[in-house]
Structure formats: structure tokens, C-alpha cells
Design a protein around this motif. Structure first.
Motif, PDB file in Angstrom:
ATOM      1  N   THR A  94      44.257  28.511 131.065  1.00  0.00           N
ATOM      2  CA  THR A  94      43.054  27.755 131.428  1.00  0.00           C
ATOM      3  C   THR A  94      43.364  26.653 132.430  1.00  0.00           C
ATOM      4  O   THR A  94      42.710  26.527 133.478  1.00  0.00           O
ATOM      5  CB  THR A  94      42.407  27.136 130.173  1.00  0.00           C
ATOM      6  OG1 THR A  94      42.020  28.181 129.291  1.00  0.00           O
ATOM      7  CG2 THR A  94      41.183  26.319 130.555  1.00  0.00           C
ATOM      8  N   TRP A  95      44.356  25.850 132.134  1.00  0.00           N
ATOM      9  CA  TRP A  95      44.724  24.739 133.016  1.00  0.00           C
ATOM     10  C   TRP A  95      45.111  25.245 134.403  1.00  0.00           C
ATOM     11  O   TRP A  95      44.694  24.700 135.430  1.00  0.00           O
ATOM     12  CB  TRP A  95      45.876  23.962 132.394  1.00  0.00           C
ATOM     13  CG  TRP A  95      46.270  22.722 133.152  1.00  0.00           C
ATOM     14  CD1 TRP A  95      45.762  21.466 132.977  1.00  0.00           C
ATOM     15  CD2 TRP A  95      47.259  22.630 134.185  1.00  0.00           C
ATOM     16  NE1 TRP A  95      46.363  20.595 133.854  1.00  0.00           N
ATOM     17  CE2 TRP A  95      47.281  21.286 134.612  1.00  0.00           C
ATOM     18  CE3 TRP A  95      48.106  23.553 134.801  1.00  0.00           C
ATOM     19  CZ2 TRP A  95      48.133  20.835 135.615  1.00  0.00           C
ATOM     20  CZ3 TRP A  95      48.949  23.116 135.808  1.00  0.00           C
ATOM     21  CH2 TRP A  95      48.967  21.774 136.206  1.00  0.00           C
ATOM     22  N   VAL A  96      45.911  26.311 134.437  1.00  0.00           N
ATOM     23  CA  VAL A  96      46.400  26.835 135.719  1.00  0.00           C
ATOM     24  C   VAL A  96      45.260  27.390 136.570  1.00  0.00           C
ATOM     25  O   VAL A  96      45.180  27.128 137.782  1.00  0.00           O
ATOM     26  CB  VAL A  96      47.469  27.926 135.470  1.00  0.00           C
ATOM     27  CG1 VAL A  96      47.784  28.685 136.767  1.00  0.00           C
ATOM     28  CG2 VAL A  96      48.739  27.290 134.927  1.00  0.00           C
ATOM     29  N   THR A  97      44.352  28.153 135.968  1.00  0.00           N
ATOM     30  CA  THR A  97      43.273  28.756 136.754  1.00  0.00           C
ATOM     31  C   THR A  97      42.272  27.711 137.249  1.00  0.00           C
ATOM     32  O   THR A  97      41.715  27.854 138.337  1.00  0.00           O
ATOM     33  CB  THR A  97      42.537  29.835 135.935  1.00  0.00           C
ATOM     34  OG1 THR A  97      42.109  29.281 134.694  1.00  0.00           O
ATOM     35  CG2 THR A  97      43.439  31.031 135.680  1.00  0.00           C
ATOM     36  N   VAL A  98      42.048  26.667 136.461  1.00  0.00           N
ATOM     37  CA  VAL A  98      41.141  25.605 136.918  1.00  0.00           C
ATOM     38  C   VAL A  98      41.726  24.903 138.141  1.00  0.00           C
ATOM     39  O   VAL A  98      41.026  24.653 139.133  1.00  0.00           O
ATOM     40  CB  VAL A  98      40.870  24.597 135.780  1.00  0.00           C
ATOM     41  CG1 VAL A  98      40.187  23.341 136.316  1.00  0.00           C
ATOM     42  CG2 VAL A  98      39.999  25.235 134.703  1.00  0.00           C
ATOM     43  N   ALA A 154      53.926  27.377 135.170  1.00  0.00           N
ATOM     44  CA  ALA A 154      52.881  26.499 134.643  1.00  0.00           C
ATOM     45  C   ALA A 154      52.059  27.193 133.563  1.00  0.00           C
ATOM     46  O   ALA A 154      51.631  26.570 132.587  1.00  0.00           O
ATOM     47  CB  ALA A 154      51.978  26.025 135.779  1.00  0.00           C
ATOM     48  N   THR A 155      51.845  28.498 133.729  1.00  0.00           N
ATOM     49  CA  THR A 155      51.103  29.261 132.716  1.00  0.00           C
ATOM     50  C   THR A 155      51.859  29.271 131.393  1.00  0.00           C
ATOM     51  O   THR A 155      51.266  29.085 130.319  1.00  0.00           O
ATOM     52  CB  THR A 155      50.868  30.696 133.197  1.00  0.00           C
ATOM     53  OG1 THR A 155      50.063  30.675 134.384  1.00  0.00           O
ATOM     54  CG2 THR A 155      50.162  31.525 132.142  1.00  0.00           C
ATOM     55  N   ALA A 157      35.444  32.121 141.159  1.00  0.00           N
ATOM     56  CA  ALA A 157      35.798  33.155 140.182  1.00  0.00           C
ATOM     57  C   ALA A 157      37.066  32.790 139.424  1.00  0.00           C
ATOM     58  O   ALA A 157      37.138  32.947 138.198  1.00  0.00           O
ATOM     59  CB  ALA A 157      35.963  34.495 140.887  1.00  0.00           C
ATOM     60  N   ILE A 158      38.079  32.286 140.128  1.00  0.00           N
ATOM     61  CA  ILE A 158      39.330  31.893 139.464  1.00  0.00           C
ATOM     62  C   ILE A 158      39.070  30.769 138.467  1.00  0.00           C
ATOM     63  O   ILE A 158      39.635  30.748 137.368  1.00  0.00           O
ATOM     64  CB  ILE A 158      40.376  31.475 140.509  1.00  0.00           C
ATOM     65  CG1 ILE A 158      40.807  32.689 141.345  1.00  0.00           C
ATOM     66  CG2 ILE A 158      41.604  30.872 139.833  1.00  0.00           C
ATOM     67  CD1 ILE A 158      41.747  32.351 142.479  1.00  0.00           C
ATOM     68  N   LEU A 159      38.214  29.835 138.853  1.00  0.00           N
ATOM     69  CA  LEU A 159      37.865  28.740 137.952  1.00  0.00           C
ATOM     70  C   LEU A 159      37.348  29.259 136.609  1.00  0.00           C
ATOM     71  O   LEU A 159      37.667  28.717 135.544  1.00  0.00           O
ATOM     72  CB  LEU A 159      36.793  27.858 138.597  1.00  0.00           C
ATOM     73  CG  LEU A 159      37.249  26.663 139.431  1.00  0.00           C
ATOM     74  CD1 LEU A 159      36.068  26.056 140.172  1.00  0.00           C
ATOM     75  CD2 LEU A 159      37.898  25.617 138.529  1.00  0.00           C
ATOM     76  N   GLY A 160      36.545  30.321 136.661  1.00  0.00           N
ATOM     77  CA  GLY A 160      35.931  30.833 135.448  1.00  0.00           C
ATOM     78  C   GLY A 160      36.814  31.712 134.600  1.00  0.00           C
ATOM     79  O   GLY A 160      36.596  31.845 133.390  1.00  0.00           O
ATOM     80  N   ILE A 161      37.830  32.339 135.215  1.00  0.00           N
ATOM     81  CA  ILE A 161      38.630  33.334 134.493  1.00  0.00           C
ATOM     82  C   ILE A 161      39.398  32.710 133.329  1.00  0.00           C
ATOM     83  O   ILE A 161      39.460  33.271 132.225  1.00  0.00           O
ATOM     84  CB  ILE A 161      39.588  34.048 135.467  1.00  0.00           C
ATOM     85  CG1 ILE A 161      38.791  35.033 136.332  1.00  0.00           C
ATOM     86  CG2 ILE A 161      40.695  34.787 134.711  1.00  0.00           C
ATOM     87  CD1 ILE A 161      39.580  35.641 137.458  1.00  0.00           C
ATOM     88  N   GLY A 162      39.969  31.533 133.544  1.00  0.00           N
ATOM     89  CA  GLY A 162      40.774  30.921 132.488  1.00  0.00           C
ATOM     90  C   GLY A 162      39.978  30.479 131.287  1.00  0.00           C
ATOM     91  O   GLY A 162      40.525  30.394 130.180  1.00  0.00           O
ATOM     92  N   VAL A 163      38.706  30.187 131.488  1.00  0.00           N
ATOM     93  CA  VAL A 163      37.887  29.724 130.359  1.00  0.00           C
ATOM     94  C   VAL A 163      37.087  30.860 129.733  1.00  0.00           C
ATOM     95  O   VAL A 163      36.416  30.659 128.726  1.00  0.00           O
ATOM     96  CB  VAL A 163      36.934  28.593 130.803  1.00  0.00           C
ATOM     97  CG1 VAL A 163      37.729  27.409 131.305  1.00  0.00           C
ATOM     98  CG2 VAL A 163      35.970  29.066 131.875  1.00  0.00           C
TER      99      VAL A 163
END
Length: 427
Positions: free
Chosen positions: A384-388, A377-378, A308-314
Motif C-alpha cells: 500500500t505505502w509503495v503504490t501510493v 520498500a515493498t 491506477a497505481i494509487l488505487g492498486i495498493g489499497v
């Protein structure tokens, strides 16, 4: 005379004592859900900086970890209900100061004083609340009780951010903090009506009743935690998970407001609707654990959160972010209920506060630096980078669990199953 619980085959809602405790916990959770949204918004309104939000989260988290070191000692020494009431009253007074001080203009410095103390009081409350469940219901109903409590917390978390967002949008964040303060008064009043069973004294549990210094007593809980294979593995893996996710709420709020152009009300709606995932997780935790076993359930829950975290940033729209956040919270809820129930089941009552304290303070120790790193980092690299990276890290945590005693842990934690026996403990 100790209060009696409902018969084993009766629904827990018929247990008046548990029901009163349930209500008090819900009110406390409502206050927490207001603070969960409003305090980051207050900082963002005053400074416009996600890094400042992360710094406040880190400072408050450090105070919480520090309180956790000795919170378990206090909980095992003194009356658990009384400690919870004191913690509620402390938060009532301190949160009540914020809207009064803001009448003279933004006082961001005050948040760096008030929030750490409130987080320390909150940690003491949480340790006491976890141990109190052991004194409210029979052992075979602990997971059920935790699931019902977590489901109700999540219900409050649905309404809390929605209401906080509306109040903040209409009257400002400080008005929402005033409502937050009032909720702790109601929680304390409810806890005053609760009666807990008498804890099992240390001498009856086969341990030496000698009271030692606070550090020695804390280390007794840490030794039990370290000598129990599944709890030891959980502590290590959750430390990494907390590092990766402790600042997630700050990142999410920044993403909705900065990247997606949402208002305070939008943020409240996202967090409120996403909390439905916590309710789903709370309701699913007990049946999943019975059917699939502790190990499969916990590892699956962490994997779900990572994806889920992977998808949130994108995600480019608010509805998709909301849905993925709900999935993330569902996984966190399932994993948290399972690990908390396991500790309650296999830890002797006279050690439960210290073991809970050692568990939380150890794996939350990486939370404050994690929040600072995540928000820094955000600001530098974007959401996007941070959540991935954070999502991929959570998936690695789940994968590592396959190579620990967690994977073999069965559905029912008993003292006779391999890897789930209490460690030999000298107190």
C-alpha cells in the motif's frame, strides 16, 4: 526491388509484408508474456522473497540498458531483420537451458546468467523492431502501424499470462519457460520471410557517410535527441516514470499471491485480463492523438497510469486489482505508442536506430535501481505505502509535462511545427 506496401487507403492487413512482420512480432510478444509471468514466479517459488525478484529484475534491466547503448549503432550499421532473427535464436537457446537445468533442482543462479543475456538480446530486438516499422509502411501510417502492432502484442499478452499461469499451475514454471523458448523459434522463422525497404543512406539524407567509432555514433543519436525539445523533455520525464514503475510487475505478483492469497493461475488471470487495457490503449492512441494532440494525449495517459497505481495498493480484492492494472496498462500503452511514433516520424532514417537506442538506454537507466528500491520498500513497508508513493510520483511527472514543450506538441508531428523540427545534426 524494395517491397511495396498496400495503397494508402487500403487496410494494413492487406499488406502481405507487414502482415508477416505483424505475425512474427506477435509470436515474439507471446514469448515475452510468458517470461513476464513465469520468471518472477520461478524466483518466488524457489526463494519466497520479493526482494530477490526485484534483484533479478534490476540485474536484467542493467544488461538491457547496457545493450541499448550500442544496440542502435548495430541497427544502423547492419541489416535490421538479420539482427532480429539472431536475437530470437539467442533467446531460444538460453531460455531452453532453464528447464533442462531445473531437472537437477532449482538453479536460481542460472537465472542471473540467462536473463541478463536474454534481456540484452531483447533490447537489440526491440530497437531493430522499432526502426523496421519505418521500412515497412509510409510515414503517414506509422502511428496506425504501431497501434495495430501494440494491439496484437497486447492480445498475445492477454492469452500469454493466462496460458502461462495454467501451464505453471499444472506442470510447473519450467514447462512454461520451455513454451517461451519455442515461441522465439517461430518468430525467427516468420522474420525470415519478411523483406524490408532499403533504408535511406546517410549521404542521401544530407549527412556525412563516414563511419565513426561506436561511442561517437551513439553520441550522434544522443545529440539529436537532446537538441529536439519535445524528445528531450520526454526522455527526462520518462526516466522518472520508469524509476517509479519498472518493478511494478514484481510488486503486483507479490501483492496477488502474498496479500490476496492468489495462486499461480490467479496471477496469470490477473495479468492476462489486465492486458486488455493494453489493447484498449493501442486502439485509442491514434484517434486520441489526432483529436487531442500529442501533448494532451501523452500527459493524460501518464496521469491515468498514476491514478491506477494509487488505487492498486489499497484494493482489497483480485477483481479490483485486475481492473486497475488494466487502466494502468491502458495509460502506458497510449503514452508509449505516441512517444514511439513521434520518434519515428521526426528522426532521419540513418539515425533512427541510434536515437531509439539513446532514448531507451537513457530513460531505462533508472529502471534497475528503481526496481530494487520498489521491491525492497515493498518487503519493508508493504504494498500500500509503495503504490501510493509511486502513483503520486507518476502524477507529478504528468504535471511537470505541462511546463515543457510536450504540452504544445500538436496532433501531427511534422518538421514544420514548432518544437517538432529535427535538430541540426552532424554525424
Amino acid at each position: 526491388m524494395s517491397p511495396r506496401s498496400a495503397p494508402a487507403d487500403a487496410p494494413l492487413w492487406r499488406d502481405r509484408n507487414f502482415g508477416t512482420y505483424w505475425l512474427a512480432q506477435s509470436l515474439s510478444a507471446l514469448g515475452d508474456s510468458f517470461a513476464y509471468l513465469v520468471l518472477p514466479l520461478l524466483v518466488l517459488h524457489a526463494t519466497g522473497s520479493v526482494a530477490q525478484m526485484g534483484l533479478l529484475t534490476a540485474v536484467a534491466g542493467t544488461a538491457s540498458v547496457g545493450a541499448g547503448v550500442f544496440g542502435g549503432v548495430l541497427v544502423d550499421r547492419y541489416d535490421r531483420r538479420t539482427l532480429m532473427i539472431i536475437a530470437d535464436l539467442v533467446r531460444l537457446v538460453l531460455y531452453g537451458l532453464v528447464p533442462l537445468a531445473w531437472l537437477a533442482g532449482p538453479q536460481v543462479w542460472l537465472l542471473f546468467v540467462v536473463l541478463p543475456i536474454c534481456e540484452a538480446a531483447g533490447m537489440l530486438f526491440q530497437v531493430a523492431a522499432v526502426t523496421a516499422v519505418r521500412n515497412l509502411v509510409d510515414r503517414d501510417r506509422i502511428t496506425e502501424a504501431n497501434g495495430r502492432l501494440q494491439a496484437t502484442y497486447a492480445t498475445a499478452a492477454v492469452g500469454g499470462p493466462l496460458l502461462a499461469g495454467m501451464v505453471s499451475a499444472r506442470f510447473g514454471p519450467t514447462a512454461a519457460i520451455a513454451v517461451n523458448a519455442a515461441s522465439f523459434a517461430l518468430s525467427a522463422a516468420g522474420l525470415w520471410l519478411v523483406r524490408l525497404r532499403r533504408p535511406v543512406p546517410a549521404d542521401e539524407a544530407g549527412a556525412a557517410p563516414t563511419r565513426q567509432g561506436p561511442v561517437s555514433e551513439f553520441l550522434a543519436g544522443a545529440r539529436f535527441l537532446w537538441r529536439q525539445p519535445v524528445l528531450r523533455s520526454l526522455t527526462v520525464l520518462l526516466s522518472v516514470f520508469i524509476f517509479l514503475t519498472f518493478g511494478f510487475t514484481d510488486v503486483l505478483i507479490y501483492h496477488v499471491k502474498h496479500d490476496l492469497g492468489g495462486s499461480d493461475r490467479t496471477v496469470g488471470t490477473v495479468l492476462g485480463l489486465a492486458a486488455l487495457g493494453t489493447i484498449a490503449g493501442a486502439l485509442l492512441a491514434a484517434p486520441l492523438r489526432r483529436r487531442r494532440g500529442f501533448g494532451v494525449t501523452w500527459i493524460g495517459a501518464v496521469s491515468l497510469s498514476g491514478l491506477a497505481i494509487l488505487g492498486i495498493g489499497v484494493a482489497g480484492t483480485v477483481p479490483v486489482v485486475t481492473a486497475l492494472t488494466a487502466v494502468y496498462l491502458c495509460g502506458v500503452s497510449i503514452g508509449g505508442i505516441c512517444s514511439m511514433s513521434l520518434r519515428q516520424e521526426i528522426t532521419p532514417d540513418h539515425l533512427l536506430g541510434r536515437v531509439t537506442s539513446a532514448f531507451w538506454s537513457t530513460h531505462y537507466a533508472l529502471g534497475p535501481p528503481g526496481a530494487a528500491v520498489l521491491t525492497w520498500a515493498t518487503a519493508r513497508y508493504g504494498v500500500t505505502w509503495v503504490t501510493v508513493v509511486a502513483g503520486a510520483g507518476c502524477l507529478l511527472v504528468a504535471g511537470a509535462g505541462l511546463f515543457t514543450p510536450i504540452r504544445r506538441a500538436g496532433a501531427e508531428a511534422t518538421t514544420h511545427r514548432r518544437g517538432l523540427e529535427p535538430a541540426t545534426q552532424q554525424v
